[in-house]
Scaffold this motif. Structure first.
Motif, PDB file in Angstrom:
ATOM      1  N   LYS A 226      74.488 -26.644  81.126  1.00 13.64           N
ATOM      2  CA  LYS A 226      73.601 -25.323  81.563  1.00 13.64           C
ATOM      3  C   LYS A 226      73.121 -25.473  82.863  1.00 13.64           C
ATOM      4  O   LYS A 226      72.622 -24.453  83.531  1.00 13.64           O
ATOM      5  N   SER A 227      72.952 -26.644  83.442  1.00  7.84           N
ATOM      6  CA  SER A 227      72.347 -26.741  84.820  1.00  7.84           C
ATOM      7  C   SER A 227      73.525 -26.535  85.708  1.00  7.84           C
ATOM      8  O   SER A 227      73.303 -26.524  87.050  1.00  7.84           O
ATOM      9  N   GLY A 228      74.717 -26.103  85.340  1.00 10.42           N
ATOM     10  CA  GLY A 228      75.909 -25.937  86.416  1.00 10.42           C
ATOM     11  C   GLY A 228      76.670 -27.168  86.735  1.00 10.42           C
ATOM     12  O   GLY A 228      77.590 -26.982  87.564  1.00 10.42           O
ATOM     13  N   VAL A 229      76.629 -28.246  86.045  1.00 12.13           N
ATOM     14  CA  VAL A 229      77.303 -29.479  86.367  1.00 12.13           C
ATOM     15  C   VAL A 229      78.441 -29.971  85.108  1.00 12.13           C
ATOM     16  O   VAL A 229      78.071 -29.895  84.018  1.00 12.13           O
ATOM     17  N   LEU A 230      79.358 -29.962  85.708  1.00  7.78           N
ATOM     18  CA  LEU A 230      80.561 -30.587  84.551  1.00  7.78           C
ATOM     19  C   LEU A 230      80.924 -32.142  84.682  1.00  7.78           C
ATOM     20  O   LEU A 230      81.246 -32.248  85.734  1.00  7.78           O
ATOM     21  N   ASN A 231      80.348 -32.783  83.832  1.00  5.44           N
ATOM     22  CA  ASN A 231      80.430 -34.083  83.571  1.00  5.44           C
ATOM     23  C   ASN A 231      81.616 -34.655  82.389  1.00  5.44           C
ATOM     24  O   ASN A 231      81.151 -34.533  81.413  1.00  5.44           O
ATOM     25  N   LEU A 232      82.645 -34.961  82.975  1.00  2.96           N
ATOM     26  CA  LEU A 232      83.525 -35.353  82.031  1.00  2.96           C
ATOM     27  C   LEU A 232      83.458 -36.796  81.768  1.00  2.96           C
ATOM     28  O   LEU A 232      84.527 -37.295  81.260  1.00  2.96           O
ATOM     29  N   GLY A 233      82.494 -37.480  82.117  1.00  3.62           N
ATOM     30  CA  GLY A 233      82.604 -39.024  81.828  1.00  3.62           C
ATOM     31  C   GLY A 233      81.734 -39.356  80.529  1.00  3.62           C
ATOM     32  O   GLY A 233      81.154 -40.572  80.583  1.00  3.62           O
ATOM     33  N   VAL A 234      81.571 -38.335  79.734  1.00  3.35           N
ATOM     34  CA  VAL A 234      80.864 -38.592  78.630  1.00  3.35           C
ATOM     35  C   VAL A 234      81.573 -39.660  77.643  1.00  3.35           C
ATOM     36  O   VAL A 234      80.695 -40.581  77.185  1.00  3.35           O
ATOM     37  N   GLU A 235      82.716 -39.902  77.483  1.00  2.59           N
ATOM     38  CA  GLU A 235      83.279 -41.096  76.907  1.00  2.59           C
ATOM     39  C   GLU A 235      82.752 -42.236  77.450  1.00  2.59           C
ATOM     40  O   GLU A 235      82.529 -43.302  76.853  1.00  2.59           O
ATOM     41  N   GLY A 236      82.971 -42.334  78.948  1.00  2.00           N
ATOM     42  CA  GLY A 236      82.589 -43.575  79.440  1.00  2.00           C
ATOM     43  C   GLY A 236      81.146 -43.996  79.269  1.00  2.00           C
ATOM     44  O   GLY A 236      80.677 -45.196  79.000  1.00  2.00           O
TER      45      GLY A 236
ATOM     46  N   GLY B 141      80.720 -18.320  77.276  1.00  2.00           N
ATOM     47  CA  GLY B 141      79.198 -18.131  77.600  1.00  2.00           C
ATOM     48  C   GLY B 141      78.914 -19.264  78.674  1.00  2.00           C
ATOM     49  O   GLY B 141      77.945 -19.756  78.837  1.00  2.00           O
ATOM     50  N   ALA B 142      79.996 -19.586  79.462  1.00  3.16           N
ATOM     51  CA  ALA B 142      79.878 -20.626  80.542  1.00  3.16           C
ATOM     52  C   ALA B 142      79.103 -20.208  81.597  1.00  3.16           C
ATOM     53  O   ALA B 142      78.928 -19.049  81.966  1.00  3.16           O
ATOM     54  N   PRO B 143      78.009 -21.375  82.078  1.00  2.92           N
ATOM     55  CA  PRO B 143      77.242 -20.740  83.361  1.00  2.92           C
ATOM     56  C   PRO B 143      78.043 -20.449  84.512  1.00  2.92           C
ATOM     57  O   PRO B 143      79.189 -21.156  84.450  1.00  2.92           O
ATOM     58  N   ALA B 144      77.756 -19.495  85.040  1.00  2.00           N
ATOM     59  CA  ALA B 144      78.494 -19.202  86.350  1.00  2.00           C
ATOM     60  C   ALA B 144      78.584 -20.023  87.381  1.00  2.00           C
ATOM     61  O   ALA B 144      79.739 -20.006  87.992  1.00  2.00           O
TER      62      ALA B 144
ATOM     63  N   PHE C 280      83.088 -25.109  72.094  1.00  2.00           N
ATOM     64  CA  PHE C 280      83.300 -24.291  70.915  1.00  2.00           C
ATOM     65  C   PHE C 280      82.145 -23.726  70.640  1.00  2.00           C
ATOM     66  O   PHE C 280      82.186 -22.669  70.001  1.00  2.00           O
ATOM     67  N   ALA C 281      81.027 -24.285  71.027  1.00  2.56           N
ATOM     68  CA  ALA C 281      79.668 -23.934  70.864  1.00  2.56           C
ATOM     69  C   ALA C 281      79.057 -22.676  71.590  1.00  2.56           C
ATOM     70  O   ALA C 281      78.242 -21.988  71.516  1.00  2.56           O
ATOM     71  N   SER C 282      80.035 -22.311  72.689  1.00  2.23           N
ATOM     72  CA  SER C 282      79.646 -21.321  73.618  1.00  2.23           C
ATOM     73  C   SER C 282      78.315 -21.541  74.309  1.00  2.23           C
ATOM     74  O   SER C 282      77.520 -20.833  74.537  1.00  2.23           O
ATOM     75  N   TRP C 283      78.028 -23.166  74.421  1.00  4.10           N
ATOM     76  CA  TRP C 283      76.573 -23.627  75.160  1.00  4.10           C
ATOM     77  C   TRP C 283      75.472 -22.944  74.358  1.00  4.10           C
ATOM     78  O   TRP C 283      74.581 -22.712  75.144  1.00  4.10           O
TER      79      TRP C 283
ATOM     80  N   GLY D  43      71.920 -23.052  86.563  1.00  4.41           N
ATOM     81  CA  GLY D  43      73.429 -22.988  86.287  1.00  4.41           C
ATOM     82  C   GLY D  43      73.909 -21.775  86.537  1.00  4.41           C
ATOM     83  O   GLY D  43      75.189 -21.692  86.696  1.00  4.41           O
ATOM     84  N   GLU D  44      73.256 -20.450  86.305  1.00  2.00           N
ATOM     85  CA  GLU D  44      73.954 -19.277  86.737  1.00  2.00           C
ATOM     86  C   GLU D  44      74.163 -18.923  88.047  1.00  2.00           C
ATOM     87  O   GLU D  44      75.180 -18.710  88.489  1.00  2.00           O
TER      88      GLU D  44
END
Length: 307
Positions: A34-44, A294-297, A235-238, A174-175
């Motif tokens: 929502k703040s505009g950052v994509l962090n793919l490190g959730v698993e880590g 519904g992704a932040p722009a 899936f949740a559209s943020w 985020g927008e």
């Protein structure tokens, strides 16, 4: 196949336990995105929280302190991601993937001495009156505090984003980070705080797996839960409420396939084991095909102040 072997009360109770770590990680990642950052490190971050929480809980005999340590461990790992992406402007996707690799390697190193060790776990709460209700008492009101804390966190995040000024500012960043910066908001600071929150939530989710769901340490025990959390956010559209629905849907599929195996379903075990992941992929494909979004722009876009 003997379906009578499946106890519906235990099934629902197990779904709540199975969904909790994914829900914690997903709601934290939703705030980050929502703040505009994509962090793919959730698993880590989850696996790091799992091993640090387990190690602390075993050494001090306190699962509560284990959860606190796990939150700090997840936040510390996410801080490294934040510094690299927000100050050094490294690629968010590549840095997130690197974070996952670091977390997996670090957890393997820290967890080696704890293999085969049992940890103290959280006690179940006995909620007066509600726990004694027939059927629903054991289903819904006889869980540990983290199950209810995860649900309370969903409500808190929803209210924060919808009604608070700080939540409105975070969504504005985020927008359109350029517009937010022009209005005088500290974009990098806001995003760092969101990243730390997401890391702490992921750490808590990992600790729940190692301290409650499976109270022991096994290398790689998160088993892709971080990736599922990322998928659930899409899936949740943020939206916070839909994140909860997605987490419980995945938890339900996971528990159901285990119960069907125990009931003697003849379908191959491999197909049942992969069914939660296949269903998640299918849901994402359907959502993409329908154009529901519904992704932040500004999601994934680096910010560099022009003045």
């Amino acid at each position: 196949m003997d379906l009578s072997a499946i106890n519906p009360i235990l099934l629902v109770a197990s779904i709540m336990v199975s969904a909790t770590p994914i829900l914690l990680a997903a709601i934290g990642e939703m705030v980050v995105e929502k703040s505009g950052v994509l962090n793919l490190g959730v698993e880590g971050m989850m696996i790091t929280g799992a091993v640090v929480g387990f190690a602390v809980a075993v050494n001090v005999s306190s699962p509560g302190l284990g959860f606190v340590a796990a939150a700090f461990a997840g936040a510390a790992l996410s801080l490294a991601f934040g510094l690299l992406t927000q100050f050094l402007l490294s690629n968010q996707v590549a840095t997130g993937l690197g974070l996952t690799l670091v977390g997996l390697g670090l957890s393997s190193l820290i967890g080696k001495p704890y293999e085969g060790v049992k940890s103290p776990t959280l006690p179940k709460l006995d909620i007066p009156v509600l726990s004694d209700l027939p059927v629903v008492g054991r289903m819904l009101f006889s869980h540990d505090i983290m199950v209810y804390s995860s649900l309370a966190l969903v409500v808190a995040v929803w209210a924060f984003l919808k009604y608070s000024r700080a939540g409105l500012i975070l969504r504005a960043v985020g927008e359109s980070h350029d517009s937010a910066h022009a209005l005088g908001y500290k974009v990098v600071r806001i995003r760092l705080l969101a990243i730390l929150f997401g890391g702490a939530c992921a750490g808590l989710g990992g600790a729940y797996i190692s301290l409650v769901r499976v109270p022991q340490w096994t290398e790689g025990m998160t088993a892709g839960a971080g990736w599922i959390a990322l998928a659930i956010v899409v899936f949740a559209s943020w939206r916070a409420g839909r994140v909860a629905v997605g987490a419980y849907l995945f938890g339900g599929v996971t528990v159901l396939q285990l119960n069907l195996q125990a009931a003697g379903l003849q379908t191959g075990v491999e197909f049942l084991s992969m069914s939660p992941y296949v269903i998640t992929i299918l849901v994402l494909v359907l959502i993409s095909a329908r154009g529901v979004h519904g992704a932040p722009a500004s999601l994934g876009r680096p910010f560099q102040a022009s003045s």
